[in-house]
Design a protein around this motif. Structure first.
Motif, short mmCIF file in Angstrom:
data_model
loop_
_atom_site.label_atom_id
_atom_site.label_comp_id
_atom_site.label_asym_id
_atom_site.label_seq_id
_atom_site.Cartn_x
_atom_site.Cartn_y
_atom_site.Cartn_z
N GLY A 70 0.79 -1.22 0.00
CA GLY A 70 0.00 0.00 0.00
C GLY A 70 0.83 1.27 0.00
O GLY A 70 0.34 2.33 -0.36
N MET A 71 2.11 1.15 0.39
CA MET A 71 2.98 2.33 0.34
C MET A 71 3.31 2.73 -1.09
O MET A 71 3.66 3.87 -1.34
N PHE A 72 3.22 1.78 -2.01
CA PHE A 72 3.63 2.05 -3.37
C PHE A 72 2.47 2.09 -4.36
O PHE A 72 2.65 2.54 -5.48
N LEU A 73 1.30 1.61 -3.95
CA LEU A 73 0.13 1.62 -4.82
C LEU A 73 -0.98 2.43 -4.18
O LEU A 73 -1.09 2.49 -2.95
N ASP A 74 -1.82 3.01 -5.01
CA ASP A 74 -3.01 3.68 -4.51
C ASP A 74 -4.01 2.63 -4.05
O ASP A 74 -3.85 1.44 -4.31
N ILE A 75 -5.07 3.07 -3.37
CA ILE A 75 -5.97 2.12 -2.72
C ILE A 75 -6.73 1.24 -3.71
O ILE A 75 -6.87 0.03 -3.49
#
Length: 147
Positions: A70-75
């Motif tokens: 989740g730090m690298f992708l949007d929700i």
């Protein structure tokens, strides 16, 4: 005339934002299909359940995986990518689907504040500057001189 120009600008911005989101959804769906065909969710479920004996360790591993991704992708892409991978792990662990969904959404939503994507960080500074300038006690007692 000014309102038509503003409408056109807003329309172009919303179309471009929607196009980016739809591209992310398309590619994450294709990757999820590829992972499902390669049986990656089943391999991950087998590895996690055989390695981690306690149920709470499996849940902790799921939360850590969700936090890191989740730090690298949007929700939206993160949910679309990780659900077919992590849901079999949760099912093998005996977790209810509702509890898994709550854990997943809350964990990935926490990542909206991390700097790599940080979509909520773009809207937070103007709001925090306004909230500092108008404190609740100043609205109740403006003549006290507090603050």
């Amino acid at each position: 005339m000014k309102s038509i120009a503003q409408f056109k600008k807003a329309l172009i911005e919303s179309v471009s934002a929607s196009a980016v989101l739809l591209l992310l959804i398309m590619f994450s769906s294709a990757l999820a299909l590829l992972l499902t065909v390669q049986e990656a969710p089943q391999a991950l479920a087998e590895t996690l359940t055989s390695t981690l004996q306690a149920d709470w360790l499996v849940v902790l591993a799921i939360v850590v995986i969700l936090l890191v991704v989740g730090m690298f992708l949007d929700i939206s892409p993160a949910i679309l990518l990780l659900t077919p991978v992590v849901l079999p792990v949760a099912n093998a662990n005996g977790m209810d689907i509702l509890h898994f969904g709550i854990i997943m959404v809350v964990t990935i939503a926490m990542d909206l504040f991390t700097p790599s994507v940080g979509t909520t960080l773009f809207s937070s500074p103007p709001r925090s500057a306004r909230s500092r300038s108008c404190r609740p006690h100043e609205r109740c007692c403006p003549s006290t001189g507090w603050g």
